[in-house]
Design a protein around this motif. Structure first.
Motif, PDB file in Angstrom:
ATOM      1  N   ARG A  59       0.754  -1.247   0.011  1.00  0.00           N
ATOM      2  CA  ARG A  59      -0.034   0.100   0.050  1.00  0.00           C
ATOM      3  C   ARG A  59       0.809   1.253   0.005  1.00  0.00           C
ATOM      4  O   ARG A  59       0.552   2.338  -0.739  1.00  0.00           O
ATOM      5  N   ARG A 137      -5.860  -8.879   2.909  1.00  0.00           N
ATOM      6  CA  ARG A 137      -5.568  -7.522   2.498  1.00  0.00           C
ATOM      7  C   ARG A 137      -6.605  -6.560   2.648  1.00  0.00           C
ATOM      8  O   ARG A 137      -6.566  -5.472   3.466  1.00  0.00           O
ATOM      9  N   ASP A 138      -7.782  -7.154   2.353  1.00  0.00           N
ATOM     10  CA  ASP A 138      -8.791  -6.244   2.265  1.00  0.00           C
ATOM     11  C   ASP A 138      -9.419  -5.821   3.871  1.00  0.00           C
ATOM     12  O   ASP A 138      -9.518  -4.675   4.323  1.00  0.00           O
ATOM     13  N   LEU A 141      -6.713  -3.527   5.362  1.00  0.00           N
ATOM     14  CA  LEU A 141      -6.716  -1.895   4.883  1.00  0.00           C
ATOM     15  C   LEU A 141      -8.043  -1.259   5.558  1.00  0.00           C
ATOM     16  O   LEU A 141      -8.070  -0.109   5.929  1.00  0.00           O
ATOM     17  N   ILE A 148      -3.327   4.614   7.893  1.00  0.00           N
ATOM     18  CA  ILE A 148      -2.412   4.708   6.619  1.00  0.00           C
ATOM     19  C   ILE A 148      -2.098   5.951   6.257  1.00  0.00           C
ATOM     20  O   ILE A 148      -1.184   6.373   5.733  1.00  0.00           O
TER      21      ILE A 148
END
Length: 228
Positions: A59, A137-138, A141, A148
């Motif tokens: 990311r 990952r989803d 995040l 982030i």
């Protein structure tokens, strides 16, 4: 296997429903209550740490295609360190569903940074094992969310910041001395003292030496800042 209502509620808070509920149970099982037939979450924690690292590295590279590694690394460290994992764990109520032995429950294990951070990494690995990298990952995040985008470009862990402070004043690197260790072997508490050549010191306690060193460095930095 059918999950209890509190674990179903936890699935709702992380936004993922397990196909194999045993993975979630293992991710939430601390070593203080594990057995030969009930493995703890350490191996999943090991994997989850790597999954989290890959998610964040990917990311950061996507969000900032021009910055050098030296700029990205501090941001990365701020996002994957145990403190960040523990913060996310608290937000999703992970401590409420941790499976702990009696001694850990009595000593506030559901609130301990190390236990929460480790379990959060184990949950990430459990999702990865259950559904693959894209789903893990989803979830990461989504749960890390604004952290982030808000992470500072010059983010530094306290030990690095304290070392840079010392170097700028031509002092020797800080020393970290273990002054006490308490608690059972499976859940020790370390007291670490950070020391500078100019005589300034500060102490902190945590469930691992690394975390205690970071906390002691931060305490010393705060003291130096307030003394200005």
């Amino acid at each position: 296997m059918k999950l209890s209502s509190d674990l179903r509620a936890f699935e709702g808070r992380i936004g993922y429903e397990f196909k194999d509920p045993e993975l979630l149970i293992r991710a939430l099982t601390h070593g203080s209550i594990s057995s030969s037939t009930r493995p703890d979450n350490q191996r999943l924690e090991f994997l989850g740490d790597r999954v989290l690292g890959l998610v964040m590295a990917e990311r950061l590279l996507e969000d900032d295609p021009k910055s050098a590694e030296g700029v990205l690394a501090p941001r990365y460290n701020a996002l994957v360190r145990k403190e960040a994992c523990a913060d996310v764990a608290r937000e999703v109520g992970l401590g409420e569903v941790l499976k702990l032995g009696r001694s850990e429950q009595k000593t506030g294990g559901r609130r301990k940074l190390a236990l929460l951070g480790d379990a959060m990494e184990a949950v990430i690995a459990a999702v990865y094992r259950d559904a693959g990298f894209d789903v893990a990952r989803d979830m990461v995040l989504r749960l890390w969310g604004d952290r982030i985008g808000k992470v500072e470009a010059d983010a530094r862990d306290p030990k690095t910041s304290l070392q840079e402070w010392a170097q700028a004043r031509k002092l020797a690197p800080p020393k970290y001395v273990e002054v006490a260790r308490e608690g059972p072997d499976h859940a020790p508490e370390f007291t670490i003292e950070a020391r500078l050549d100019n005589g300034k010191v500060a102490q902190a306690r945590a469930n691992s030496k690394r975390q205690a060193e970071q906390a002691a460095a931060k305490a010393l930095l705060d003291a130096l800042e307030s003394a200005k």
